[in-house]
Scaffold this motif. Structure first.
Motif, PDB file in Angstrom:
ATOM      1  N   ASN A  75      34.939  48.500  29.813  1.00  0.00           N
ATOM      2  CA  ASN A  75      33.956  47.760  30.590  1.00  0.00           C
ATOM      3  C   ASN A  75      34.570  46.662  31.457  1.00  0.00           C
ATOM      4  OD1 ASN A  75      31.701  49.246  29.814  1.00  0.00           O
ATOM      5  ND2 ASN A  75      31.461  48.087  27.922  1.00  0.00           N
ATOM      6  N   ARG A  76      35.781  46.238  31.138  1.00  0.00           N
ATOM      7  CA  ARG A  76      36.455  45.277  32.030  1.00  0.00           C
ATOM      8  C   ARG A  76      36.807  45.939  33.371  1.00  0.00           C
ATOM      9  NH1 ARG A  76      38.262  40.379  29.495  1.00  0.00           N
ATOM     10  NH2 ARG A  76      37.788  40.422  27.276  1.00  0.00           N
ATOM     11  N   VAL A  77      37.035  47.236  33.346  1.00  0.00           N
ATOM     12  CA  VAL A  77      37.311  47.950  34.599  1.00  0.00           C
ATOM     13  C   VAL A  77      36.110  47.847  35.537  1.00  0.00           C
ATOM     14  CG1 VAL A  77      37.839  50.190  35.636  1.00  0.00           C
ATOM     15  CG2 VAL A  77      38.873  49.554  33.463  1.00  0.00           C
ATOM     16  N   LEU A  78      34.918  47.906  34.970  1.00  0.00           N
ATOM     17  CA  LEU A  78      33.713  47.877  35.799  1.00  0.00           C
ATOM     18  C   LEU A  78      33.606  46.580  36.576  1.00  0.00           C
ATOM     19  CD1 LEU A  78      31.168  49.458  33.269  1.00  0.00           C
ATOM     20  CD2 LEU A  78      32.660  50.590  34.938  1.00  0.00           C
ATOM     21  N   VAL A  79      34.085  45.478  35.984  1.00  0.00           N
ATOM     22  CA  VAL A  79      34.092  44.201  36.690  1.00  0.00           C
ATOM     23  C   VAL A  79      35.022  44.285  37.894  1.00  0.00           C
ATOM     24  CG1 VAL A  79      34.710  41.749  36.533  1.00  0.00           C
ATOM     25  CG2 VAL A  79      33.523  42.870  34.635  1.00  0.00           C
ATOM     26  N   MET A  80      36.216  44.856  37.674  1.00  0.00           N
ATOM     27  CA  MET A  80      37.198  44.940  38.758  1.00  0.00           C
ATOM     28  C   MET A  80      36.730  45.880  39.880  1.00  0.00           C
ATOM     29  SD  MET A  80      39.392  42.809  37.771  1.00  0.00           S
ATOM     30  CE  MET A  80      40.042  42.014  36.297  1.00  0.00           C
ATOM     31  N   ARG A  81      35.906  46.859  39.545  1.00  0.00           N
ATOM     32  CA  ARG A  81      35.389  47.767  40.565  1.00  0.00           C
ATOM     33  C   ARG A  81      34.527  47.033  41.601  1.00  0.00           C
ATOM     34  NH1 ARG A  81      38.291  52.507  40.324  1.00  0.00           N
ATOM     35  NH2 ARG A  81      38.045  53.593  38.322  1.00  0.00           N
ATOM     36  N   GLN A  82      33.990  45.877  41.209  1.00  0.00           N
ATOM     37  CA  GLN A  82      33.107  45.133  42.100  1.00  0.00           C
ATOM     38  C   GLN A  82      33.846  44.124  42.970  1.00  0.00           C
ATOM     39  OE1 GLN A  82      29.854  43.386  39.737  1.00  0.00           O
ATOM     40  NE2 GLN A  82      30.259  44.891  38.143  1.00  0.00           N
ATOM     41  N   VAL A  83      35.165  43.986  42.750  1.00  0.00           N
ATOM     42  CA  VAL A  83      35.929  42.938  43.421  1.00  0.00           C
ATOM     43  C   VAL A  83      36.458  43.442  44.766  1.00  0.00           C
ATOM     44  CG1 VAL A  83      37.948  41.438  43.244  1.00  0.00           C
ATOM     45  CG2 VAL A  83      36.572  41.917  41.216  1.00  0.00           C
ATOM     46  N   PRO A  84      36.152  42.754  45.869  1.00  0.00           N
ATOM     47  CA  PRO A  84      36.597  43.236  47.187  1.00  0.00           C
ATOM     48  C   PRO A  84      38.063  42.957  47.491  1.00  0.00           C
ATOM     49  CG  PRO A  84      35.351  41.196  47.416  1.00  0.00           C
ATOM     50  CD  PRO A  84      35.256  41.593  45.968  1.00  0.00           C
ATOM     51  N   GLU A  85      38.618  41.914  46.894  1.00  0.00           N
ATOM     52  CA  GLU A  85      40.005  41.509  47.124  1.00  0.00           C
ATOM     53  C   GLU A  85      40.411  40.561  45.999  1.00  0.00           C
ATOM     54  OE1 GLU A  85      40.661  38.490  50.249  1.00  0.00           O
ATOM     55  OE2 GLU A  85      38.485  38.562  50.588  1.00  0.00           O
ATOM     56  N   PRO A  86      41.708  40.309  45.823  1.00  0.00           N
ATOM     57  CA  PRO A  86      42.111  39.369  44.776  1.00  0.00           C
ATOM     58  C   PRO A  86      41.469  37.998  44.986  1.00  0.00           C
ATOM     59  CG  PRO A  86      44.006  40.609  45.557  1.00  0.00           C
ATOM     60  CD  PRO A  86      42.866  40.936  46.487  1.00  0.00           C
ATOM     61  N   GLY A  87      40.972  37.437  43.902  1.00  0.00           N
ATOM     62  CA  GLY A  87      40.317  36.133  43.982  1.00  0.00           C
ATOM     63  C   GLY A  87      39.959  35.628  42.604  1.00  0.00           C
ATOM     64  N   LEU A  88      39.128  34.598  42.557  1.00  0.00           N
ATOM     65  CA  LEU A  88      38.745  33.966  41.300  1.00  0.00           C
ATOM     66  C   LEU A  88      37.252  34.163  41.052  1.00  0.00           C
ATOM     67  CD1 LEU A  88      40.722  30.589  41.612  1.00  0.00           C
ATOM     68  CD2 LEU A  88      41.407  32.694  40.431  1.00  0.00           C
ATOM     69  N   ALA A  96      40.910  41.220  40.547  1.00  0.00           N
ATOM     70  CA  ALA A  96      41.451  41.955  41.692  1.00  0.00           C
ATOM     71  C   ALA A  96      40.935  43.376  41.664  1.00  0.00           C
ATOM     72  CB  ALA A  96      42.981  41.945  41.649  1.00  0.00           C
ATOM     73  N   PRO A  97      40.936  44.050  42.813  1.00  0.00           N
ATOM     74  CA  PRO A  97      40.571  45.471  42.805  1.00  0.00           C
ATOM     75  C   PRO A  97      41.474  46.254  41.853  1.00  0.00           C
ATOM     76  CG  PRO A  97      40.675  44.630  45.055  1.00  0.00           C
ATOM     77  CD  PRO A  97      41.232  43.551  44.165  1.00  0.00           C
ATOM     78  N   VAL A  98      40.964  47.354  41.345  1.00  0.00           N
ATOM     79  CA  VAL A  98      41.738  48.188  40.429  1.00  0.00           C
ATOM     80  C   VAL A  98      43.049  48.588  41.101  1.00  0.00           C
ATOM     81  CG1 VAL A  98      41.791  50.414  39.242  1.00  0.00           C
ATOM     82  CG2 VAL A  98      39.708  49.021  39.211  1.00  0.00           C
ATOM     83  N   GLY A  99      44.155  48.421  40.356  1.00  0.00           N
ATOM     84  CA  GLY A  99      45.469  48.747  40.890  1.00  0.00           C
ATOM     85  C   GLY A  99      46.187  47.568  41.512  1.00  0.00           C
ATOM     86  N   GLU A 100      45.569  46.379  41.482  1.00  0.00           N
ATOM     87  CA  GLU A 100      46.188  45.167  41.994  1.00  0.00           C
ATOM     88  C   GLU A 100      46.082  44.081  40.933  1.00  0.00           C
ATOM     89  OE1 GLU A 100      45.057  44.044  46.020  1.00  0.00           O
ATOM     90  OE2 GLU A 100      44.209  46.047  46.344  1.00  0.00           O
ATOM     91  N   LEU A 101      46.640  42.903  41.224  1.00  0.00           N
ATOM     92  CA  LEU A 101      46.435  41.766  40.330  1.00  0.00           C
ATOM     93  C   LEU A 101      46.173  40.527  41.158  1.00  0.00           C
ATOM     94  CD1 LEU A 101      49.013  39.577  40.173  1.00  0.00           C
ATOM     95  CD2 LEU A 101      50.045  41.354  38.815  1.00  0.00           C
ATOM     96  N   CYS A 102      45.661  39.505  40.502  1.00  0.00           N
ATOM     97  CA  CYS A 102      45.469  38.188  41.109  1.00  0.00           C
ATOM     98  C   CYS A 102      46.125  37.153  40.213  1.00  0.00           C
ATOM     99  CB  CYS A 102      43.987  37.864  41.284  1.00  0.00           C
ATOM    100  SG  CYS A 102      43.682  36.228  42.022  1.00  0.00           S
ATOM    101  N   MET A 103      46.810  36.192  40.835  1.00  0.00           N
ATOM    102  CA  MET A 103      47.439  35.094  40.106  1.00  0.00           C
ATOM    103  C   MET A 103      46.635  33.815  40.265  1.00  0.00           C
ATOM    104  SD  MET A 103      50.225  36.145  38.583  1.00  0.00           S
ATOM    105  CE  MET A 103      50.852  34.506  38.155  1.00  0.00           C
ATOM    106  N   GLU A 104      46.610  33.020  39.205  1.00  0.00           N
ATOM    107  CA  GLU A 104      46.209  31.627  39.355  1.00  0.00           C
ATOM    108  C   GLU A 104      47.346  30.907  40.072  1.00  0.00           C
ATOM    109  OE1 GLU A 104      43.468  30.025  38.224  1.00  0.00           O
ATOM    110  OE2 GLU A 104      42.565  31.359  36.735  1.00  0.00           O
ATOM    111  N   SER A 105      47.104  29.700  40.559  1.00  0.00           N
ATOM    112  CA  SER A 105      48.175  28.896  41.144  1.00  0.00           C
ATOM    113  C   SER A 105      48.414  27.623  40.338  1.00  0.00           C
ATOM    114  CB  SER A 105      47.848  28.525  42.593  1.00  0.00           C
ATOM    115  OG  SER A 105      46.633  27.793  42.667  1.00  0.00           O
ATOM    116  N   ASP A 106      47.664  27.468  39.251  1.00  0.00           N
ATOM    117  CA  ASP A 106      47.761  26.298  38.376  1.00  0.00           C
ATOM    118  C   ASP A 106      47.303  26.747  36.992  1.00  0.00           C
ATOM    119  OD1 ASP A 106      47.931  23.698  37.341  1.00  0.00           O
ATOM    120  OD2 ASP A 106      46.873  22.783  39.026  1.00  0.00           O
ATOM    121  N   TYR A 107      47.181  25.792  36.056  1.00  0.00           N
ATOM    122  CA  TYR A 107      46.607  26.138  34.755  1.00  0.00           C
ATOM    123  C   TYR A 107      45.204  26.692  34.942  1.00  0.00           C
ATOM    124  CZ  TYR A 107      50.264  23.065  32.832  1.00  0.00           C
ATOM    125  OH  TYR A 107      51.456  22.482  32.502  1.00  0.00           O
TER     126      TYR A 107
END
Length: 493
Positions: A75-88, A96-107
């Motif tokens: 079910n975590r995949v379903l969340v990523m399916r809704q993401v248009p681009e890496p973000g918070l 991030a979209p499936v097959g990508e990742l998103c980084m934080e820039s701080d804690y």
């Protein structure tokens, strides 16, 4: 609680070991091999056999306990399916979209509710991969002397890669592929990691000192930490300015301070058939799959069994899963009422440890990467409560011995940061102003109200009610891997 869990795990163990080897989860029999010679055929579940409602209910609870982490990941995949681009997500959680990742820039913000027991020692990243759709390239920068580890795991939450400072991993391009992938590895790929499930996840962690200087210094490094489909690989390091990623409204926002629910009991048995097809059985699990599928098939043919399974899921969530939110019910006791998970991210068929970790602190690292010690009791076995004050004193020889870092983090009863005005959530390696006692020992003060000035640097604020904490040892030295007991919680007089 522990007796109920014992019954569940023993039941699964007997099922797993009673069926031996099976050719397919849908076959009616399995072949038993001894010295490579088939001796006999062991029958599996008989189609259309009568199943009492009590049988379906009891087995349904075992199925729920077993499948909870796998459905969680599904079910975590379903969340990523809704993401248009890496973000918070909600301005808090890297998605991030499936097959990508998103980084934080701080804690990570203390308000995130997607993963229990976060820390504020590292810069996190997160991504989900569906490897049957695309192999994924993980791009690793040069971290220099900074501690880092990139966790890559499968749908069972077991680790499938060794990638980090403790492995001597270098800058480069690392390829993650799924079961049966037979494509050509492009030139320039440093190493290939094979996942035995199509669903996989990636979680980078890079240590960050709590100083403006280090927060600035880490940016150009993490800006080269990326993941993308193999089709976008060209052998050149790409960059992404993670500090400028957008924030998205969070459609799954949690209420009441609890973790976002990725397993809904009422929907579990609608989702489990798909998950059983997604996750191939481990060696020896074929008979377990056959048994579970026999119940699911029976429910498809007899609609009166559907509400029975639904009730089994609801009751299992309350009776078996929810108690694992208490640290005292998770892991192996190591003394002073501390517990640890000895097989983190390497659970195999240890279903109790797998589900306990998924409920209490999902995405734990493997022990040589991180050892976690969890606690919610004082030295008398009484639950920790902010109505009292406590101290923990590490003698000089008990201060965690690590090549990475260590920290103590306080959590509320939901296993998230205790929000406080001082914005203090953990103490450890990143805190350069900790005061040590004359004999080299270190005392940490746990209390709801601010202590006297001479204790403030060693103070961890706690809630006014129940709380727990984790002691983390990233890249522990061999002595810790062989055995370690943290000091006890002592109630102040």
């Amino acid at each position: 609680m522990k007796n109920k869990l014992f019954v569940i795990v023993v039941g699964l163990f007997l099922i797993l070991n009673g069926g031996c080897k099976k050719n397919s989860a849908t076959e009616d029999s399995v072949s038993v091999h001894t010295n490579d010679t088939i001796q006999k055929t062991v029958p599996g579940p008989v189609p259309d056999v009568v199943m009492t409602k009590e049988y379906v209910y009891q087995l349904g609870k075992q199925m729920y306990f077993w499948g909870w982490p796998l459905v969680n990941m599904h079910n975590r995949v379903l969340v990523m399916r809704q993401v248009p681009e890496p973000g918070l997500n909600g301005g808090a959680v890297p998605v991030a979209p499936v097959g990508e990742l998103c980084m934080e820039s701080d804690y990570i913000t203390p308000f995130e509710r997607y993963v229990a027991c976060p820390n504020q020692d590292v810069v996190y990243g997160f991504g989900i991969m569906m490897l049957n759709e695309n192999p994924v390239v993980i791009q690793i920068p040069d971290f220099g002397k900074r501690f880092w580890v990139v966790q890559i795991g499968n749908q069972r939450t077991d680790g499938i890669a060794k990638l980090g400072a403790m492995y001597g991993s270098q800058k480069g391009f690392y390829l993650v592929v799924g079961p049966g992938w037979d494509g050509k590895v492009p030139e320039g790929i440093t190493k290939v990691f094979h996942s035995d499930t199509n669903l996989a996840f990636v979680i980078p962690r890079a240590f960050l000192n709590n100083t403006p200087e280090d927060k600035k210094a880490i940016q150009p490094v993490i800006n080269q930490l990326m993941a993308y489909p193999l089709s976008k690989y060209d052998g050149k390091m790409k960059t992404k300015e993670w500090a400028k990623v957008p924030s998205f409204p969070d459609p799954n926002a949690s209420t009441g301070g609890t973790e976002v629910a990725f397993v809904i009991p009422e929907k579990f048995f609608q989702e489990l058939p798909t998950v059983l097809k997604e996750v191939p059985p481990l060696k020896g699990e074929e008979s377990l799959y056959a048994l579970f599928n026999s119940v699911l098939e029976a429910a498809k043919k007899d609609s009166t069994l559907v509400p029975i399974l639904k009730k089994a899921a609801i009751d299992a969530e309350k009776e078996l899963i929810e108690p694992l939110r208490q640290f005292k019910n998770v892991g192996v006791p190591v003394g002073n009422y501390w517990n640890t998970t000895k097989n983190g991210a390497a659970f195999g068929t240890d279903y109790l440890s797998r589900t306990a970790a998924a409920r209490a602190n999902i995405f734990v690292n493997q022990p040589n990467e991180t050892i976690y010690y969890n606690q919610d009791l004082d030295n008398t076995g009484t639950e920790l409560n902010g109505k009292s004050n406590y101290t923990v004193t590490f003698s000089k020889d008990i201060i965690p011995k690590v090549k990475g870092f260590w920290s103590l983090t306080v959590y509320d009863h939901n296993h998230f940061f205790f929000i406080n005005e001082q914005k203090i959530y953990s103490l450890g390696t990143k805190n350069k102003d900790l005061k040590y006692n004359p004999d080299g020992s270190l005392t940490i003060y746990f209390q709801n109200q601010k202590p006297s000035p001479d204790k403030v640097t060693n103070w961890l604020p706690i809630p006014k009610d129940k709380f727990g904490l984790l002691l983390r040892a990233y890249w522990p030295e061999e002595s810790m891997l062989k055995g370690y007991t943290p000091p006890a919680f002592i109630k102040s007089k």
